[in-house]
Design a protein around this motif. Sequence first.
Motif, PDB file in Angstrom:
ATOM      1  N   UNK A  95      -9.802 -12.103  -7.865  1.00 44.77           N
ATOM      2  CA  UNK A  95      -8.410 -11.971  -7.401  1.00 44.77           C
ATOM      3  C   UNK A  95      -8.026 -10.498  -7.294  1.00 44.77           C
ATOM      4  N   UNK A  96      -8.532  -9.688  -8.234  1.00 46.80           N
ATOM      5  CA  UNK A  96      -8.205  -8.254  -8.167  1.00 46.80           C
ATOM      6  C   UNK A  96      -8.930  -7.563  -7.015  1.00 46.80           C
ATOM      7  N   UNK A  98      -9.542  -8.959  -4.134  1.00 48.86           N
ATOM      8  CA  UNK A  98      -8.713  -9.310  -2.973  1.00 48.86           C
ATOM      9  C   UNK A  98      -7.440  -8.469  -2.972  1.00 48.86           C
ATOM     10  N   UNK A  99      -6.878  -8.249  -4.161  1.00 47.28           N
ATOM     11  CA  UNK A  99      -5.689  -7.405  -4.298  1.00 47.28           C
ATOM     12  C   UNK A  99      -5.933  -6.007  -3.731  1.00 47.28           C
ATOM     13  N   UNK A 102      -5.872  -6.018   0.081  1.00 46.50           N
ATOM     14  CA  UNK A 102      -4.507  -5.988   0.616  1.00 46.50           C
ATOM     15  C   UNK A 102      -3.858  -4.631   0.367  1.00 46.50           C
ATOM     16  N   UNK A 107      -0.649  -1.058   1.799  1.00 46.39           N
ATOM     17  CA  UNK A 107       0.053   0.010   1.073  1.00 46.39           C
ATOM     18  C   UNK A 107      -0.510   1.389   1.409  1.00 46.39           C
ATOM     19  N   UNK A 149      -4.799   5.874 -10.598  1.00 44.09           N
ATOM     20  CA  UNK A 149      -5.346   4.576 -10.976  1.00 44.09           C
ATOM     21  C   UNK A 149      -6.873   4.602 -11.056  1.00 44.09           C
TER      22      UNK A 149
ATOM     23  N   UNK B  54       1.403  -2.019 -11.604  1.00 49.26           N
ATOM     24  CA  UNK B  54       1.479  -1.710 -10.171  1.00 49.26           C
ATOM     25  C   UNK B  54       1.318  -0.203  -9.993  1.00 49.26           C
ATOM     26  N   UNK B  69      -1.561  -9.000 -11.195  1.00 51.21           N
ATOM     27  CA  UNK B  69      -1.771  -8.659  -9.789  1.00 51.21           C
ATOM     28  C   UNK B  69      -0.560  -7.925  -9.234  1.00 51.21           C
ATOM     29  N   UNK B  70      -0.792  -7.057  -8.271  1.00 53.67           N
ATOM     30  CA  UNK B  70       0.283  -6.545  -7.431  1.00 53.67           C
ATOM     31  C   UNK B  70      -0.136  -6.822  -5.998  1.00 53.67           C
ATOM     32  N   UNK B  71       0.714  -6.438  -5.043  1.00 56.92           N
ATOM     33  CA  UNK B  71       0.453  -6.616  -3.608  1.00 56.92           C
ATOM     34  C   UNK B  71       0.747  -8.070  -3.209  1.00 56.92           C
ATOM     35  N   UNK B  73       0.490  -9.865  -0.567  1.00 60.27           N
ATOM     36  CA  UNK B  73      -0.526 -10.670   0.101  1.00 60.27           C
ATOM     37  C   UNK B  73      -1.489 -11.276  -0.898  1.00 60.27           C
ATOM     38  N   UNK B  74      -1.904 -10.464  -1.856  1.00 58.73           N
ATOM     39  CA  UNK B  74      -2.865 -10.929  -2.853  1.00 58.73           C
ATOM     40  C   UNK B  74      -2.247 -11.975  -3.779  1.00 58.73           C
TER      41      UNK B  74
END
Lengths: 217, 217
Positions: A95-96, A98-99, A102, A107, A149, B54, B69-71, B73-74
């Motif tokens: 999931x991260x 995929x994050x 996006x 962004x 990050x 985030x 999670x952030x974003x 879409x994700x």
Amino acid sequence: MTITITAFERSPDGGKGLARDTRVRWALEETDLPYEVRFVSFGAMKEPAHRRLHPFGQIPTYEEGDLALFETGAIVFHIAERHAGLLPDNADARARAVMWMFAALNTVEPPILDLQTAKFMEGDKPWAAERLPLVKDRIRHRLRELSVRLGDADWLDGAFSAGDLMMVSVLLRTRSSGILDEFPDLAAYVARGEARPAYKRAFAAQLAINASTPPAG
Amino acid sequence: MTITITAFERSPDGGKGLARDTRVRWALEETDLPYEVRFVSFGAMKEPAHRRLHPFGQIPTYEEGDLALFETGAIVFHIAERHAGLLPDNADARARAVMWMFAALNTVEPPILDLQTAKFMEGDKPWAAERLPLVKDRIRHRLRELSVRLGDADWLDGAFSAGDLMMVSVLLRTRSSGILDEFPDLAAYVARGEARPAYKRAFAAQLAINASTPPAG
């Protein structure tokens, strides 16, 4: 089933690998998938036949049997989901990844696209020179946050993933402006991506086509 | 496991539902998932505690057990993948729904964000008045292409999906400029999204918070 993607007949960057087919080629190389390329002229991209594949009249597209996709994020995700090499097995880590795909596209890339618009579509406007620093500062703002990050990690979340593939591809677009090199850690991150054998094969494949033809713009 | 999202303590739109938490609320309502909201001030968004969730210091974020999670879409994809209601079962149709999510965020939204930047970050610049029509025309260009693809269909690819959720959410941002209403078919498409009970619940939930506080900007 044969995979067919589309690419510029002549890439505007003359083979620097910044056209979006390189992202898809990279994903296909990471997953060891053979593919064919159909080259499309700027004129043909806007014609109904191509717009049936891509309603916004761009490249790349992806065809595999009855499935036709556009949008690089979706194509790379489709490949990553079905073949090992681009997404971790752990559900949360996946999931991260995929994050980060996006995040790269929604962004980090928009202010970078804004710089391209400023240069190529508004470069002759009276405000071009005065506005450019504002646009560049918005890119720097995002890259600074990304750099914090990333820290001293090699990749955004442990092992290389489709998220890094997309982020590196997006960041590559800031190199010619000099902004990427203002962030040595991000420049090194991009270099790690470029050093991957799969990236090298993808880059070479697009260069073989585009270096032989003069850039269109 | 409890789902917790973050949202603006005071949304800059005063409750019009344009802040990105509405997209996540909508997805949670379509899939009938209960959730909690933690409100974050503009100051706190930029602090280390929030940036751990985030890195770009924005909302929304999504927490569920150990996963953060952030974003948008994700987050919407994560919800859609695990709960019925937002992605079709057929593999090809599912890939196309994901494609429309990326298209909304990476192809349609960037020129719309550019208009927000032009208005709110460059509105006082000497070029603002002359540049605005160019920015708006770039939005119209994309909306025209989207309108052609939608044709007389209700949704982008058969049944309502996470792709429509994201596209409707992005298009909503063009309403106040008047551009959405220049495309009656897209305005009707957005209205179909707004008419969904899940959207209404999501909208009401954010309005309940934001209508009671004066807009911050």
